[in-house]
Scaffold this active site. Structure first.
Site, PDB file in Angstrom:
ATOM      1  N   LYS A  65       2.905  -9.113  -7.991  1.00  0.00           N
ATOM      2  CA  LYS A  65       3.940  -8.401  -7.224  1.00  0.00           C
ATOM      3  C   LYS A  65       4.863  -7.564  -8.098  1.00  0.00           C
ATOM      4  O   LYS A  65       5.400  -6.558  -7.657  1.00  0.00           O
ATOM      5  CB  LYS A  65       4.769  -9.388  -6.401  1.00  0.00           C
ATOM      6  CG  LYS A  65       4.014  -9.949  -5.213  1.00  0.00           C
ATOM      7  CD  LYS A  65       4.893 -10.817  -4.344  1.00  0.00           C
ATOM      8  CE  LYS A  65       4.083 -11.337  -3.152  1.00  0.00           C
ATOM      9  NZ  LYS A  65       4.908 -12.037  -2.177  1.00  0.00           N
ATOM     10  N   ASP A 101       8.409  -8.787   2.366  1.00  0.00           N
ATOM     11  CA  ASP A 101       8.788 -10.213   2.356  1.00  0.00           C
ATOM     12  C   ASP A 101      10.228 -10.405   2.828  1.00  0.00           C
ATOM     13  O   ASP A 101      10.547 -11.417   3.463  1.00  0.00           O
ATOM     14  CB  ASP A 101       8.650 -10.795   0.939  1.00  0.00           C
ATOM     15  CG  ASP A 101       7.199 -10.943   0.506  1.00  0.00           C
ATOM     16  OD1 ASP A 101       6.346 -11.181   1.378  1.00  0.00           O
ATOM     17  OD2 ASP A 101       6.919 -10.821  -0.702  1.00  0.00           O
TER      18      ASP A 101
END
Ligand code: ATR
Length: 263
Positions: A65, A101
């Site tokens: 990420k 997220d």
């Protein structure tokens, strides 16, 4: 046919393909979503394929990420603040990195009607997902965020970005309204965090980012002493929904079948 991918290492257990392919079929889209285990040395070539329109969208999971960022042309505000990218797409010939997220966590908390405004939150873990949770908690106006991580240096790194958080020694429990497990402890059903919750009391929210197993020992402990509990399943579904919307320009429905798919 549109091609989507989730990349990570390991990736075998990812449920993203199951969820996205369900929505692809439900909406009669000509697309396919696969998973791919990669090494860091593969990232540059992968992003080149997005540029050449051979891949239409990518979800990024642990451990890429952050390490994917140097290969991207542009980051959204959310990705920039968290230095964490979970969604990639091409726009105006540029490969964009975004973070869904944050939205995933916020919608999951709103879905259970929990009001974070004015609340004291203890966040356990300073790994990949923690910056997204901190941004979401700030968006929802948490009064105080305590951060506790086994490795102090990683908590201190997060404090450099989010100066408002207070670092708490691992194993110590301050007074809180909500406690979040954002560590990887619990992925194995026998894992325990090793914190003594005896003095925590009831009426709080125990939230675990982990959704498989659906009830970690952390959630079991919270429940046993009279607290509300929630696992990370809805967060996972909402972050996927936000990615799907970006790529396909439609909001896929979260129906009972979707909830069942991930059991
Ligand atoms: P990364 O650390 O590479 O970002 P992650 O899965 O996003 O990986 O994060 C793992 C988190 O779980 C970290 O907060 C990690 O703590 P450390 O920073 O001290 O490694 C935490 N974690 C993993 N195993 C743990 C354990 N046995 N005890 C306490 N915390 C643990």
């Amino acid at each position: 046919m549109k091609k989507f991918l989730v990349i990570g290492n390991p990736i075998e257990h990812s449920l993203s393909p199951t969820l996205h392919n369900y929505w692809i079929k439900k909406n009669n889209l000509n697309a396919v979503y696969n998973k791919k285990k990669l090494d860091i040395s593969d990232l540059e070539n992968l992003i080149e394929q997005v540029k050449q329109k051979r891949i239409d969208g990518i979800n990024v999971t642990v451990p890429f990420k952050n390490s994917i960022i140097p290969f991207l042309d542009k980051l959204s505000e959310e990705a920039k603040t968290t230095q964490s990218v979970n969604t990639i797409y091409l726009k105006d010939k540029m490969v964009i990195g975004h973070n869904t997220d944050i939205e995933g966590f916020e919608l999951a908390i709103k879905n259970i009607n929990y009001d974070v405004n004015g609340k004291k939150v203890l966040l356990l873990g300073a790994g990949g997902v923690s910056p997204s949770i901190i941004v979401a908690l700030n968006n929802m106006k948490a009064k105080k965020i305590f951060l506790s991580n086994r490795t102090l240096a990683k908590a201190e790194n997060l404090k450099k970005i989010f100066n408002e958080i207070e670092i708490i020694k691992w194993g110590v429990l301050p007074d809180f309204d909500m406690i979040i497990n954002a560590t990887s402890l619990g992925l194995n059903s026998e894992d325990t965090i090793g914190i003594n919750y005896n003095k925590v009391g009831s009426g709080k929210l125990f939230y675990d980012v982990i959704y498989n197993p659906s009830e970690t020992n952390f959630l079991k402990s919270g429940k046993k002493i009279g607290n509300q509990t929630e696992n990370g399943k809805k967060m996972f579904i909402y972050q996927a929904q936000a990615s799907f919307k970006i790529w396909n320009d439609l909001v896929p429905e979260i129906d009972n079948d979707v909830m069942e798919l991930l059991n």
